[in-house]
Every structure is written in structure tokens, then in C-alpha cells.
Design a protein around this motif. Structure first.
Motif, PDB file in Angstrom:
ATOM      1  N   PHE A 148      75.982  57.694 120.332  1.00 29.11           N
ATOM      2  CA  PHE A 148      75.717  57.833 121.761  1.00 29.11           C
ATOM      3  C   PHE A 148      76.297  59.140 122.305  1.00 29.11           C
ATOM      4  N   LEU A 149      77.518  59.481 121.899  1.00 28.24           N
ATOM      5  CA  LEU A 149      78.144  60.721 122.362  1.00 28.24           C
ATOM      6  C   LEU A 149      77.352  61.949 121.894  1.00 28.24           C
ATOM      7  N   GLU A 150      76.830  61.891 120.682  1.00 29.23           N
ATOM      8  CA  GLU A 150      75.994  62.987 120.180  1.00 29.23           C
ATOM      9  C   GLU A 150      74.713  63.105 121.003  1.00 29.23           C
ATOM     10  N   GLN A 151      74.108  61.957 121.311  1.00 28.03           N
ATOM     11  CA  GLN A 151      72.882  61.948 122.111  1.00 28.03           C
ATOM     12  C   GLN A 151      73.153  62.468 123.523  1.00 28.03           C
ATOM     13  N   LEU A 152      74.299  62.110 124.049  1.00 27.87           N
ATOM     14  CA  LEU A 152      74.678  62.574 125.384  1.00 27.87           C
ATOM     15  C   LEU A 152      74.856  64.087 125.385  1.00 27.87           C
ATOM     16  N   SER A 153      75.547  64.603 124.378  1.00 29.36           N
ATOM     17  CA  SER A 153      75.797  66.049 124.286  1.00 29.36           C
ATOM     18  C   SER A 153      74.505  66.842 124.151  1.00 29.36           C
ATOM     19  N   ALA A 154      73.497  66.217 123.534  1.00 30.32           N
ATOM     20  CA  ALA A 154      72.220  66.903 123.317  1.00 30.32           C
ATOM     21  C   ALA A 154      71.294  66.835 124.528  1.00 30.32           C
ATOM     22  N   ASN A 155      71.662  66.042 125.538  1.00 32.29           N
ATOM     23  CA  ASN A 155      70.800  65.874 126.703  1.00 32.29           C
ATOM     24  C   ASN A 155      70.682  67.192 127.474  1.00 32.29           C
ATOM     25  N   ARG A 156      69.470  67.526 127.890  1.00 34.04           N
ATOM     26  CA  ARG A 156      69.231  68.809 128.561  1.00 34.04           C
ATOM     27  C   ARG A 156      69.996  68.931 129.882  1.00 34.04           C
ATOM     28  N   LEU A 157      70.251  67.792 130.541  1.00 32.94           N
ATOM     29  CA  LEU A 157      70.980  67.833 131.805  1.00 32.94           C
ATOM     30  C   LEU A 157      72.459  68.168 131.611  1.00 32.94           C
ATOM     31  N   LEU A 158      72.930  68.046 130.365  1.00 32.53           N
ATOM     32  CA  LEU A 158      74.342  68.306 130.074  1.00 32.53           C
ATOM     33  C   LEU A 158      74.544  69.586 129.263  1.00 32.53           C
ATOM     34  N   LYS A 159      73.500  70.386 129.166  1.00 30.19           N
ATOM     35  CA  LYS A 159      73.589  71.628 128.409  1.00 30.19           C
ATOM     36  C   LYS A 159      74.688  72.524 128.981  1.00 30.19           C
ATOM     37  N   GLY A 160      75.590  72.973 128.134  1.00 25.90           N
ATOM     38  CA  GLY A 160      76.668  73.859 128.546  1.00 25.90           C
ATOM     39  C   GLY A 160      77.861  73.164 129.175  1.00 25.90           C
ATOM     40  N   LYS A 161      77.788  71.830 129.271  1.00 26.58           N
ATOM     41  CA  LYS A 161      78.886  71.081 129.886  1.00 26.58           C
ATOM     42  C   LYS A 161      79.825  70.524 128.815  1.00 26.58           C
ATOM     43  N   THR A 162      81.078  70.337 129.197  1.00 20.95           N
ATOM     44  CA  THR A 162      82.068  69.734 128.311  1.00 20.95           C
ATOM     45  C   THR A 162      81.953  68.215 128.382  1.00 20.95           C
ATOM     46  N   ILE A 163      81.945  67.578 127.227  1.00 23.65           N
ATOM     47  CA  ILE A 163      82.022  66.117 127.158  1.00 23.65           C
ATOM     48  C   ILE A 163      83.419  65.768 126.664  1.00 23.65           C
ATOM     49  N   SER A 164      84.140  64.995 127.465  1.00 26.92           N
ATOM     50  CA  SER A 164      85.465  64.536 127.039  1.00 26.92           C
ATOM     51  C   SER A 164      85.471  63.015 126.972  1.00 26.92           C
ATOM     52  N   VAL A 165      86.401  62.477 126.203  1.00 25.44           N
ATOM     53  CA  VAL A 165      86.517  61.019 126.075  1.00 25.44           C
ATOM     54  C   VAL A 165      87.965  60.601 126.246  1.00 25.44           C
ATOM     55  N   THR A 166      88.155  59.373 126.667  1.00 27.35           N
ATOM     56  CA  THR A 166      89.501  58.812 126.744  1.00 27.35           C
ATOM     57  C   THR A 166      89.947  58.358 125.360  1.00 27.35           C
ATOM     58  N   LEU A 167      91.245  58.500 125.116  1.00 27.25           N
ATOM     59  CA  LEU A 167      91.840  58.077 123.841  1.00 27.25           C
ATOM     60  C   LEU A 167      92.999  57.133 124.121  1.00 27.25           C
ATOM     61  N   ARG A 168      92.959  55.936 123.504  1.00 29.42           N
ATOM     62  CA  ARG A 168      94.099  55.030 123.579  1.00 29.42           C
ATOM     63  C   ARG A 168      95.051  55.348 122.427  1.00 29.42           C
ATOM     64  N   LEU A 169      96.268  54.848 122.553  1.00 30.12           N
ATOM     65  CA  LEU A 169      97.279  55.155 121.551  1.00 30.12           C
ATOM     66  C   LEU A 169      96.872  54.698 120.159  1.00 30.12           C
ATOM     67  N   HIS A 170      96.268  53.519 120.072  1.00 32.79           N
ATOM     68  CA  HIS A 170      95.917  52.988 118.746  1.00 32.79           C
ATOM     69  C   HIS A 170      94.841  53.840 118.075  1.00 32.79           C
ATOM     70  N   GLN A 171      94.011  54.533 118.873  1.00 27.96           N
ATOM     71  CA  GLN A 171      92.963  55.375 118.289  1.00 27.96           C
ATOM     72  C   GLN A 171      93.534  56.666 117.721  1.00 27.96           C
ATOM     73  N   VAL A 172      94.688  57.088 118.238  1.00 29.90           N
ATOM     74  CA  VAL A 172      95.371  58.252 117.687  1.00 29.90           C
ATOM     75  C   VAL A 172      96.070  57.882 116.387  1.00 29.90           C
ATOM     76  N   LYS A 173      96.750  56.746 116.393  1.00 27.86           N
ATOM     77  CA  LYS A 173      97.482  56.316 115.195  1.00 27.86           C
ATOM     78  C   LYS A 173      96.537  55.922 114.067  1.00 27.86           C
TER      79      LYS A 173
END
Length: 341
Positions: A148-173
């Protein structure tokens, strides 16, 4: 010899006076109606905040329609101040990705891009540069979420925009099982890190022991550029017969300190309800765990994080812009936290 001495001193001064990386203070806005309240806008000016992270909507799966749908989208009663950029934030319930396939995620990505673009215009902004996706993905939803994130990044309305995501502690570990999202950067959510539903005296908003356990040996190696989110909020966690019963929005600081309503246990953040309280849907004998964050907690957190985060330019985002929460902290309190990074 004198020239060499001057050169040595110059090199020493250059490295000794090396400037700290630039830190940009910002705030989340997590209500369903944006109103430009002067007391809150003053905080944006005070901290020279260039960005406001605005929750646009939640996305959840509708079993009747058999598709993801927007929940409680924001409305803008006022425009966002001209000097502040909007960073739209979309929260997606993790289970959505267990209900849909990759064709449906592509449809969802396109609908989110269109919906966000329209809301940004309603906020009085011609455009935006970053879209943040908030989802506590798991091992079972990882592949579809990342697709989904890849599809979002490829969307023409988001061209040139930064996509960021939230990270919980367990996802870092647990980077092996959680994976690394295919996006430009992440924001480390340094709150909601304890077990909210577990009965007991712990503070589930901010737990320094949990932070140490999950981040100490893993944060330096995380491959994404990271911003940091820190909590300013408080809440009343309700237990009935020692079982989690939810978070009460009717119980605040005033109610919890009312000795006719509650009795605090000795050296504890647990409060016993002394009488039925129908207005809040509570019964005599219910237990409230009053969780809050103080300035010292934030300062300890910032000192810990500064030891393990690489010294780069980053945003420090406080959750959230609410005068009733902000009044618990002085300007100096938050400036000290910001200065640690």
C-alpha cells in the motif's frame, strides 16, 4: 612553529564549536474540527513551529460495504495560519490490511490521496509537502501495508511529496519480523508504550524502562531517517473488577482530585471511585488509573533519545496542540527538551 600552533588551535575551535543539528519543534492536531484558537496559535508562534501535523481521518473496514471507509474526518472551521505548513496525517486501523487484497489497497491509496488533497484545500493551503501514515502494522499485515505504501508513493497526486510513517518501539526492536517500511522517513512514537489494558500501577503513556528495553540496542541501527513524537497528554484508564473497561473522556484533573468522588491509593496513581458516577458511566468501586506526563519525564526521555539518535536535522512533534494540556508545561520545560536533540 607559531603558524602550526595557530593551525592546531583553529582546528580545535572548529570541532569544539561544531553546531548542533537543527531541530524543528512542531505539534499534532488531533481533533475533528480545526479552530484557530489564539491561545493555541500562540504556541506555534512561540516555538517558531513551521508545521502542524493534522489528523485528517481514520480509515477502518466497513463490513457492510466490504471496503475501507473514512471515519470522523476533520472539518476546518478556520484556515490554518499562513505561516504554518500542514502535514496531513491519516490513521489506518491495522486490521484493514487483513481484510483487503493488493488491488483494493491500490484503490484505497488513490482515494486517500484525493481525500487528503481536498482537505488540504479546505485548510486554506494550496499544497503540502509531506503525508504521514499512522498504522501499527504487524507481521501478518506487513506485506500488504508495505505494498500500500508503495502504491501511495506512486500516486500522481503525491509526486514529489515525502511519505512518512509512524514507528512504534516494538517495530524498531523487532526489525526482522516488522521489516522497514518503503518510505522516505519515519517518526518514532515515544508514547503508548506500556500495556494499557493491564491492571496495575504502571504508566502506559510513557515508560522509561520500556524505552530503554526496546530502543537502547536497536535505535542507532535503524535505517530510516527519524523524527520524534513526544506526549503531552493525560487520560483516565478505567478498570472494573480489575478488568480493563476503557478510557473515560469524562474524567479529568478536576474530577480525579475531587475527594468526594475519588480516593487515591497511597503512593499510587490508582484512584477508587467512592460513589456511582452516571455522567461518566462509572460505578462505585471502579478504579481509575490516572496517567499523565510531567516535564521531568519528557526531559529524561529526550536525554535518552539524544544518546542513541544520530545527530541529524529532525522534527520534534508534541502530541498534541491543546491549551488544557500545554498549560501543565512551561515554555522553559519544552525548550529544554528540544535543546537535548
Amino acid at each position: 612553529m607559531r603558524k602550526i600552533s595557530i593551525l592546531v588551535i583553529s582546528v580545535f575551535l572548529f570541532f569544539g564549536c561544531k553546531q548542533k543539528p537543527v531541530v524543528h519543534p512542531a505539534f499534532y492536531y488531533w481533533r475533528t474540527d480545526y479552530q484557530n484558537k489564539k491561545a493555541e496559535t500562540d504556541y506555534l508562534d512561540r516555538f517558531k513551529s513551521k508545521s502542524l501535523y493534522v489528523r485528517i481521518m481514520d480509515v477502518d473496514f466497513n463490513p457492510d460495504l466490504q471496503m475501507p471507509v473514512p471515519i470522523s474526518p476533520i472539518k476546518f472551521s478556520d484556515p490554518i495560519p499562513k505561516q504554518v505548513n500542514i502535514v496531513p496525517v491519516v490513521f489506518i486501523v491495522n486490521q484493514v490490511f487483513n481484510k483487503i487484497d493488493t488491488m483494493q489497497t491500490a484503490v484505497m491509496a488513490n482515494r486517500i490521496a484525493k481525500f487528503v488533497a481536498e482537505k488540504v484545500k479546505q485548510a486554506g493551503k494550496a499544497d503540502y509537502t509531506e503525508l504521514q501514515i499512522d498504522c501499527d502494522w504487524t507481521k501478518t499485515t506487513r506485506n500488504r501495508y508495505f505494498k500500500f505504501l508503495e502504491q501511495l508513493s506512486a500516486n500522481r497526486l503525491l509526486k514529489g511529496k515525502t511519505i512518512s510513517v509512524t514507528l512504534r518501539l516494538h517495530q524498531v526492536k523487532n526489525i526482522v519480523s516488522s521489516g522497514v517500511p518503503p518510505v522516505n522517513k519515519g517518526i518514532l512514537m515515544c508514547y503508548n508504550m506500556g500495556n494499557l489494558r493491564k491492571y496495575g500501577d504502571q504508566n502506559s503513556i510513557l515508560d522509561l524502562h520500556e524505552m530503554d528495553q526496546y530502543l537502547k540496542d536497536f535505535l542507532q541501527e535503524y535505517p530510516l531517517q527519524l523524527d520524534v513524537a513526544l506526549p503531552l497528554f493525560e487520560w483516565a484508564v478505567v478498570f472494573r473488577n480489575q478488568q480493563y473497561a476503557g478510557i473515560s473522556k469524562r474524567i479529568g484533573k478536576i474530577q480525579i482530585e475531587d475527594k468526594k468522588l475519588f480516593k487515591q491509593r497511597e503512593n499510587s496513581i490508582l484512584y477508587d471511585l467512592l460513589t456511582d458516577y452516571p455522567a461518566a458511566g462509572l460505578k462505585k468501586g471502579d478504579v481509575i488509573r490516572w496517567e499523565q506526563v510531567c516535564a521531568d519525564d519528557l526531559l529524561l526521555s529526550s536525554k535518552f533519545l539524544s544518546r542513541y539518535l544520530s545527530p541529524k536535522e529532525r522534527n520534534i512533534v508534541f502530541y498534541h496542540l491543546d491549551i488544557d494540556l500545554l498549560k501543565h508545561f512551561t515554555n522553559e520545560d519544552l525548550q529544554k527538551v528540544i535543546a537535548d536533540f
